[in-house]
Design a protein around this motif. Sequence first.
Motif, PDB file in Angstrom:
ATOM      1  N   SER A 186      28.181  41.203  38.880  1.00 18.61           N
ATOM      2  CA  SER A 186      27.425  39.814  37.640  1.00 18.61           C
ATOM      3  C   SER A 186      26.191  40.599  37.683  1.00 18.61           C
ATOM      4  N   SER A 194      40.764  52.134  34.793  1.00 16.29           N
ATOM      5  CA  SER A 194      40.145  52.154  35.739  1.00 16.29           C
ATOM      6  C   SER A 194      40.646  50.463  36.721  1.00 16.29           C
ATOM      7  N   PHE A 195      41.045  50.543  36.993  1.00 18.20           N
ATOM      8  CA  PHE A 195      40.971  49.527  38.394  1.00 18.20           C
ATOM      9  C   PHE A 195      38.532  49.334  39.019  1.00 18.20           C
ATOM     10  N   LEU A 196      39.122  47.866  38.851  1.00 19.82           N
ATOM     11  CA  LEU A 196      37.753  47.542  38.511  1.00 19.82           C
ATOM     12  C   LEU A 196      37.345  46.622  39.811  1.00 19.82           C
ATOM     13  N   GLU A 233      43.005  40.000  44.923  1.00 23.01           N
ATOM     14  CA  GLU A 233      43.505  41.209  46.423  1.00 23.01           C
ATOM     15  C   GLU A 233      43.282  40.106  47.416  1.00 23.01           C
ATOM     16  N   VAL A 279      45.562  43.943  43.147  1.00 26.84           N
ATOM     17  CA  VAL A 279      44.620  45.021  42.179  1.00 26.84           C
ATOM     18  C   VAL A 279      44.354  45.217  40.649  1.00 26.84           C
ATOM     19  N   SER A 280      43.669  44.212  40.905  1.00 21.31           N
ATOM     20  CA  SER A 280      43.252  44.471  38.840  1.00 21.31           C
ATOM     21  C   SER A 280      42.361  45.643  37.989  1.00 21.31           C
ATOM     22  N   PHE A 281      42.813  45.505  37.272  1.00 22.26           N
ATOM     23  CA  PHE A 281      42.823  46.825  36.272  1.00 22.26           C
ATOM     24  C   PHE A 281      42.048  45.495  35.391  1.00 22.26           C
ATOM     25  N   LEU A 282      40.706  46.043  35.183  1.00 23.63           N
ATOM     26  CA  LEU A 282      39.543  45.149  34.394  1.00 23.63           C
ATOM     27  C   LEU A 282      39.281  46.186  32.715  1.00 23.63           C
ATOM     28  N   ALA A 307      35.332  37.345  35.975  1.00 20.22           N
ATOM     29  CA  ALA A 307      36.299  37.993  36.590  1.00 20.22           C
ATOM     30  C   ALA A 307      36.085  38.711  38.217  1.00 20.22           C
ATOM     31  N   ILE A 308      35.102  38.562  38.742  1.00 28.09           N
ATOM     32  CA  ILE A 308      35.354  37.992  40.746  1.00 28.09           C
ATOM     33  C   ILE A 308      35.926  36.805  40.961  1.00 28.09           C
ATOM     34  N   GLU A 340      31.243  36.989  36.223  1.00 32.30           N
ATOM     35  CA  GLU A 340      31.908  35.578  37.297  1.00 32.30           C
ATOM     36  C   GLU A 340      32.998  35.622  37.284  1.00 32.30           C
ATOM     37  N   ARG A 351      42.724  50.915  49.324  1.00 31.42           N
ATOM     38  CA  ARG A 351      43.925  50.366  48.403  1.00 31.42           C
ATOM     39  C   ARG A 351      44.669  51.326  47.229  1.00 31.42           C
ATOM     40  N   ASP A 387      39.911  37.708  40.841  1.00 37.22           N
ATOM     41  CA  ASP A 387      40.123  39.799  41.773  1.00 37.22           C
ATOM     42  C   ASP A 387      39.769  39.461  42.872  1.00 37.22           C
ATOM     43  N   ARG A 388      39.198  38.080  43.317  1.00 38.89           N
ATOM     44  CA  ARG A 388      39.055  37.199  45.128  1.00 38.89           C
ATOM     45  C   ARG A 388      40.451  36.707  45.545  1.00 38.89           C
TER      46      ARG A 388
END
Lengths: 358, 358
Positions: free
Chosen positions: B79, B101-103, A95, A100-103, A87-88, A85, B119, A91-92
């Motif tokens: 999630s 990786s972009f996730l 973005e 953009v994110s490397f996770l 991470a989301i 959550e 993107r 990202d939001r």
Amino acid sequence: MPPSPPDRMRLTLKDVAARAGVSRATVSLVLRDSPLVAAETRDRVRGAVDALGYVYNRGAATLRSSRTKTIGLLVTDLSNPFFAEMAIGVDRVMEAEGYVSFLVSTGESLERQERFLRRMREQGVDGVVLCPATGTAPGLVRMLREWSLPCVQALRCVTLPPGEEPGDYAGADYRSGVEETVEHLVRLGHRRIAFIGGELLHSATRERWAGFRDAMRRHGLDDGLILRTPLTRRAGAETIGSLLDSSDPPSAAICFNDIVAFGVMLGLERRGLRAGRDLAVTGVDDLPDAALTEPPLTTVSTLPRLVGEESARLLLRRIAEPERRSERIVLPARLVLRASCGVTRQAAAPLLAQAALR
Amino acid sequence: MPPSPPDRMRLTLKDVAARAGVSRATVSLVLRDSPLVAAETRDRVRGAVDALGYVYNRGAATLRSSRTKTIGLLVTDLSNPFFAEMAIGVDRVMEAEGYVSFLVSTGESLERQERFLRRMREQGVDGVVLCPATGTAPGLVRMLREWSLPCVQALRCVTLPPGEEPGDYAGADYRSGVEETVEHLVRLGHRRIAFIGGELLHSATRERWAGFRDAMRRHGLDDGLILRTPLTRRAGAETIGSLLDSSDPPSAAICFNDIVAFGVMLGLERRGLRAGRDLAVTGVDDLPDAALTEPPLTTVSTLPRLVGEESARLLLRRIAEPERRSERIVLPARLVLRASCGVTRQAAAPLLAQAALR
DNA sequence: CCGTTCTTTTGGATCGATCCAATCCCAACC
DNA sequence: GGTTGGGATTGGATCGATCCAAAAGAACGG
């Protein structure tokens, strides 16, 4: 959809420029929404971009500008919805700013954590959001500083010696959340309270324990009943068993997080006992499932998505202004009263007298 | 740790080359582990790299070679630990090959999904692993093909009209998993079986339904008791209530996934009923929690991490060889017998006779 | 009509690695 | 001794955008 390029050759700024009848530099400005270009020119260029189906080459832009519009995001355990959550949330926000994110999920491995950070540096990310793995040394934070790689710690943080800049951090106020829990349980008449979970020594554990100890001492109660266990359902279930068999069992258990609390409730159920009736049980995190157990779980809401969003915003500020002072954002954590702690606040008053008779 | 560069200037190949007394090209070859360079030279260059604390600039490499060593990974709901596990699986394999990786979690939004893919194209990823959001049209897959962006679908897949290349796919054999579940329940004597969950029309739903229908028909049983519900705990709990109140309630419920099954068990508990005794309940996924419910949940194990790993390997193959034929990898899904379906296989025999008397 | 200011546009240099054809080196062989 | 061959190394061109200083154009007052 624009017609795809007829040949395999990739289109460049030059092609767009030729088509729009301007220079490469102008097209570049348009693509970056620069206010310098005249409206009429801007539209013409946009038209050419669409007509040709031009694809922006971020890699080339990066080389020249050394801004990648990417970040790294390291969490300790992605399969824990709590971190997912968060991470989301990160990202939001990112973005929306075009990042953009490397996770990556480090799985609490220091070696993976460091390897990934090194790779992030090679990739040239503009910054990282880091949930430090357990056992992360201050040296890691110093290393990132040395690299001048902007970093925001989230949910946990490495403590640097006083005098050194602590670094940015965003998290939830676990300490006061646990304190509030203790207060509530004491109000309900509980005197012997256990704290279950947290074998790993990181800031999020220390904060909880501190909150527990402080609040217990404030009421002159024994603050020594802290059980170190892994943070799993299984550990919760097993721990509660031995705890109830001990000579002086508690009447309430505050769990490190909801996962452990679920385990404790499961352990009770296996013995034919019930949370809220035979033992007050509380958790931390307020996972979606917490409202859906039988009985529903009293827990401290820590809003992981919000923490993620705040970390992201913090990182954006730091990227924009690398020399600013460190900032700590601690989001409030509120106790959410449900049935697993025996009785809700509204119904507590009549019971208090009864509890006093014990 | 190598001493950091004394000045703010970033080191380049040229600096390393000068220090090692070779050309830039040679350093580049060393960094890419080329077998062309002599061992003695290689070591000298490596020494210079360490001594200077040189950092590889992947961005610059990308521009020239148009290989980024990055991929995009789109899941529908991060999630959900099921998808998170799969993401971890992808990442582990990719990382071993030097990829990052972009996730992103699309949250089942087609618009987010497409924006992210665009993107990814700008970023120049070498490929994507895609769990298509519900409602994804074949056009999306065609678009990626048009872009010549390698893509592997995972867990769900968009069906293209026959004749067209279907594209790579890795997933679990939901269909036979559900069939096996039906077989087992029938063997235990159940005749009226419900299937709960799956309002969304995607391949993973269709497969389950098909497995359910086929197996039921094979035994001449009513295959019409399919309840469309959201895939949440809450929905499971609510659905089972109305189901039991109906005129002809089932004696067993096969749930879309474990989450829904947990919800069903919760619904039973609220009515004072118990899975395995009053209603046979099964799930799909075998989440870690499935073994830890009361009673433990019979479920189909779908090994998300393995699916992730396979998708990653598939993508690597596709990147290496873009013109190869489409490949479908369907991992076996096995039924894991636990107590929630009433009785395990070993104990089933004596009960069968009894069941026949009903 | 010229100078000044302000807005808009531009060409060439540049970022840091990789590609490629050419060269160098040295041993082996005729 | 000259030639061949293969392994090792190299210099210059190149990828595609951005930066920057400078030029072109527009607007306006004197």
